[in-house]
Design a protein around this motif. Structure first.
Motif, PDB file in Angstrom:
ATOM      1  N   THR A  29       0.840  -1.188   0.000  1.00 17.74           N
ATOM      2  CA  THR A  29       0.000   0.000   0.000  1.00 17.74           C
ATOM      3  C   THR A  29       0.879   1.245   0.000  1.00 17.74           C
ATOM      4  OG1 THR A  29      -1.885   1.068   1.079  1.00 17.74           O
ATOM      5  CG2 THR A  29      -0.184   0.121   2.520  1.00 17.74           C
ATOM      6  N   SER A  30       0.257   2.423  -0.017  1.00 18.99           N
ATOM      7  CA  SER A  30       1.019   3.657  -0.165  1.00 18.99           C
ATOM      8  C   SER A  30       0.363   4.771   0.633  1.00 18.99           C
ATOM      9  CB  SER A  30       1.085   4.053  -1.646  1.00 18.99           C
ATOM     10  OG  SER A  30       1.725   5.315  -1.817  1.00 18.99           O
ATOM     11  N   SER A  31       1.150   5.767   0.980  1.00 23.84           N
ATOM     12  CA  SER A  31       0.562   6.985   1.541  1.00 23.84           C
ATOM     13  C   SER A  31      -0.079   7.786   0.411  1.00 23.84           C
ATOM     14  CB  SER A  31       1.631   7.833   2.239  1.00 23.84           C
ATOM     15  OG  SER A  31       2.526   8.391   1.289  1.00 23.84           O
ATOM     16  N   TYR A  32      -1.150   8.480   0.739  1.00 20.31           N
ATOM     17  CA  TYR A  32      -1.844   9.289  -0.264  1.00 20.31           C
ATOM     18  C   TYR A  32      -0.951  10.416  -0.766  1.00 20.31           C
ATOM     19  CZ  TYR A  32      -5.358  12.320  -2.360  1.00 20.31           C
ATOM     20  OH  TYR A  32      -6.073  13.118  -3.235  1.00 20.31           O
ATOM     21  N   ASN A  33      -0.075  10.934   0.101  1.00 14.98           N
ATOM     22  CA  ASN A  33       0.745  12.089  -0.253  1.00 14.98           C
ATOM     23  C   ASN A  33       1.704  11.824  -1.407  1.00 14.98           C
ATOM     24  OD1 ASN A  33      -0.480  13.538   1.759  1.00 14.98           O
ATOM     25  ND2 ASN A  33       1.159  13.255   3.256  1.00 14.98           N
ATOM     26  N   SER A  34       2.031  10.564  -1.656  1.00 12.30           N
ATOM     27  CA  SER A  34       3.013  10.260  -2.708  1.00 12.30           C
ATOM     28  C   SER A  34       2.376  10.100  -4.086  1.00 12.30           C
ATOM     29  CB  SER A  34       3.781   8.981  -2.354  1.00 12.30           C
ATOM     30  OG  SER A  34       2.916   7.859  -2.402  1.00 12.30           O
ATOM     31  N   LEU A  35       1.044  10.043  -4.175  1.00  9.04           N
ATOM     32  CA  LEU A  35       0.393   9.731  -5.444  1.00  9.04           C
ATOM     33  C   LEU A  35       0.655  10.769  -6.518  1.00  9.04           C
ATOM     34  CD1 LEU A  35      -3.093   8.355  -4.341  1.00  9.04           C
ATOM     35  CD2 LEU A  35      -1.086   7.074  -5.044  1.00  9.04           C
ATOM     36  N   SER A  36       0.675  12.027  -6.137  1.00 13.40           N
ATOM     37  CA  SER A  36       0.806  13.099  -7.125  1.00 13.40           C
ATOM     38  C   SER A  36       2.252  13.483  -7.426  1.00 13.40           C
ATOM     39  CB  SER A  36       0.041  14.344  -6.644  1.00 13.40           C
ATOM     40  OG  SER A  36       0.542  14.788  -5.402  1.00 13.40           O
ATOM     41  N   ASP A  37       3.206  12.820  -6.767  1.00 17.13           N
ATOM     42  CA  ASP A  37       4.615  13.143  -6.986  1.00 17.13           C
ATOM     43  C   ASP A  37       5.176  12.340  -8.156  1.00 17.13           C
ATOM     44  OD1 ASP A  37       7.042  14.586  -5.625  1.00 17.13           O
ATOM     45  OD2 ASP A  37       7.745  12.564  -6.115  1.00 17.13           O
ATOM     46  N   THR A  38       6.108  12.917  -8.883  1.00 19.39           N
ATOM     47  CA  THR A  38       6.665  12.259 -10.062  1.00 19.39           C
ATOM     48  C   THR A  38       7.438  10.990  -9.725  1.00 19.39           C
ATOM     49  OG1 THR A  38       8.615  13.695  -9.923  1.00 19.39           O
ATOM     50  CG2 THR A  38       6.811  14.414 -11.346  1.00 19.39           C
ATOM     51  N   LEU A  39       7.906  10.859  -8.479  1.00 21.19           N
ATOM     52  CA  LEU A  39       8.650   9.661  -8.090  1.00 21.19           C
ATOM     53  C   LEU A  39       7.745   8.515  -7.694  1.00 21.19           C
ATOM     54  CD1 LEU A  39      11.673  11.192  -6.144  1.00 21.19           C
ATOM     55  CD2 LEU A  39      11.553  10.446  -8.525  1.00 21.19           C
ATOM     56  N   GLY A  40       6.439   8.745  -7.668  1.00 17.16           N
ATOM     57  CA  GLY A  40       5.486   7.652  -7.547  1.00 17.16           C
ATOM     58  C   GLY A  40       5.180   7.196  -6.142  1.00 17.16           C
ATOM     59  N   GLU A  41       4.352   6.139  -6.090  1.00 18.77           N
ATOM     60  CA  GLU A  41       3.829   5.643  -4.827  1.00 18.77           C
ATOM     61  C   GLU A  41       4.889   5.011  -3.931  1.00 18.77           C
ATOM     62  OE1 GLU A  41       0.268   4.562  -7.637  1.00 18.77           O
ATOM     63  OE2 GLU A  41       2.393   4.960  -7.890  1.00 18.77           O
ATOM     64  N   ASP A  42       4.600   5.038  -2.629  1.00 20.55           N
ATOM     65  CA  ASP A  42       5.390   4.269  -1.667  1.00 20.55           C
ATOM     66  C   ASP A  42       5.035   2.787  -1.818  1.00 20.55           C
ATOM     67  OD1 ASP A  42       6.055   6.816  -0.451  1.00 20.55           O
ATOM     68  OD2 ASP A  42       4.128   6.717   0.585  1.00 20.55           O
ATOM     69  N   THR A  43       5.837   1.940  -1.186  1.00 16.55           N
ATOM     70  CA  THR A  43       5.498   0.522  -1.061  1.00 16.55           C
ATOM     71  C   THR A  43       5.639   0.148   0.408  1.00 16.55           C
ATOM     72  OG1 THR A  43       6.275   0.039  -3.299  1.00 16.55           O
ATOM     73  CG2 THR A  43       6.025  -1.818  -1.799  1.00 16.55           C
ATOM     74  N   ILE A  44       4.500  -0.086   1.071  1.00 17.33           N
ATOM     75  CA  ILE A  44       4.453  -0.294   2.512  1.00 17.33           C
ATOM     76  C   ILE A  44       3.678  -1.571   2.808  1.00 17.33           C
ATOM     77  CG2 ILE A  44       3.679   0.665   4.717  1.00 17.33           C
ATOM     78  CD1 ILE A  44       3.693   3.436   3.371  1.00 17.33           C
TER      79      ILE A  44
END
Length: 284
Positions: free
Chosen positions: A159-174
């Protein structure tokens, strides 16, 4: 004769009320004992002999959101027979439905209705399933072991934090799990992989909450106490920073126990050696 009888009756009523109040005061998550341990996170798919339920994951919603607990589990002094799963990194006890709990991001400090009788938060923050990678976000539940030593596992994977969705480096992996143990009524949070977007981060609420926001047992990070050495929260809003540099290491276990609410010990086998007795559970 009426006066002595009334006096005696009032004494009995007061005694009963004192016992009830003592019982209510005693059943508080703030009295749980916290320990940090090191171990491993084994994904449900890699376990043998585990009955797994797959839950559909959407932003803020999990289906099914409620699932039964197949063994006696006491939380906050009350036997719980089911739990609810929040996509945003927590579970809840009580009859409240996902219509109330789906958009909760701060599960320990929020003002919940009386139908929420307890919270276990592993990573309470705004989370979101993967959208732009080849990974699939999953939430699964499973039961491992045999009575009276079973454990129920609630697992968030990739899963991912919502804050990373709009960043060019993409989603987290948690990835992480919440575990509920039949014997000892142990509550455990196990952390797995954290690959975080370096441009994003959030503060997660982690710990336990009872019937209201005055009864909590949470963790926090600060300038001195960082992961993995968190400290006790200073208030109900305390949280732990989660970003690319500050996050749990793989295998970090946060454990809460309350010995005085344990069920009777299961059948055991005593062994004697050098005048010392050791009991093995369950009876082998």
């Amino acid at each position: 004769l009426a006066a002595p009888f009334l006096k005696k009756t009032m004494k009995k009523i007061c005694l009963v009320l004192m016992v009830l109040c003592a019982g209510i005061a005693h059943a508080q998550v703030k009295d749980y004992t916290f320990t940090k341990e090191n171990g491993l996170l084994t994904f449900l798919d890699d376990m043998q002999g585990v009955t797994i339920t797959n839950h559909t994951v959407m932003d803020d919603f999990v289906t099914p959101s409620k699932i039964s607990i197949p063994f006696p589990f006491k939380f906050n002094g009350v036997l719980q027979d089911s739990l609810g799963i929040g996509e945003n990194g927590f579970i809840w006890f009580g009859p409240a439905g996902d219509d109330i709990m789906s958009s909760v991001f701060t599960p320990i400090s929020d003002n919940h209705p009386a139908t929420v009788t307890g919270i276990v938060a592993a990573l309470g923050m705004d989370m979101h399933p993967h959208m732009n990678t080849g990974l699939t976000t999953t939430i699964k539940t499973g039961v491992s072991g045999t009575a009276p030593m079973r454990e129920m596992i609630i697992e968030w994977r990739n899963t991912s934090s919502y804050n990373s969705l709009s960043d060019t480096l993409g989603e987290d992996t948690i990835s992480f799990q919440i575990k509920l143990y039949e014997f000892m009524n142990r509550v455990e949070v196990a952390y797995g992989q954290f690959r975080m977007n370096p441009n994003a981060g959030d503060v997660a609420q982690i710990g336990l909450r009872g019937n209201n926001s005055n009864d909590y047992n949470n963790r926090m990070t600060d300038a001195v106490n960082k992961w993995p050495e968190t400290s006790k929260g200073i208030d109900v809003t305390s949280g732990c920073l989660i970003d690319a540099q500050v996050h749990p290491s793989f295998g970090t276990l946060l454990v809460w126990t309350k010995d005085n609410q344990n069920p009777p010990p299961p059948t055991s086998t005593p062994e004697f050696a050098n005048n010392a007795q050791v009991r093995a559970y369950p009876n082998p």
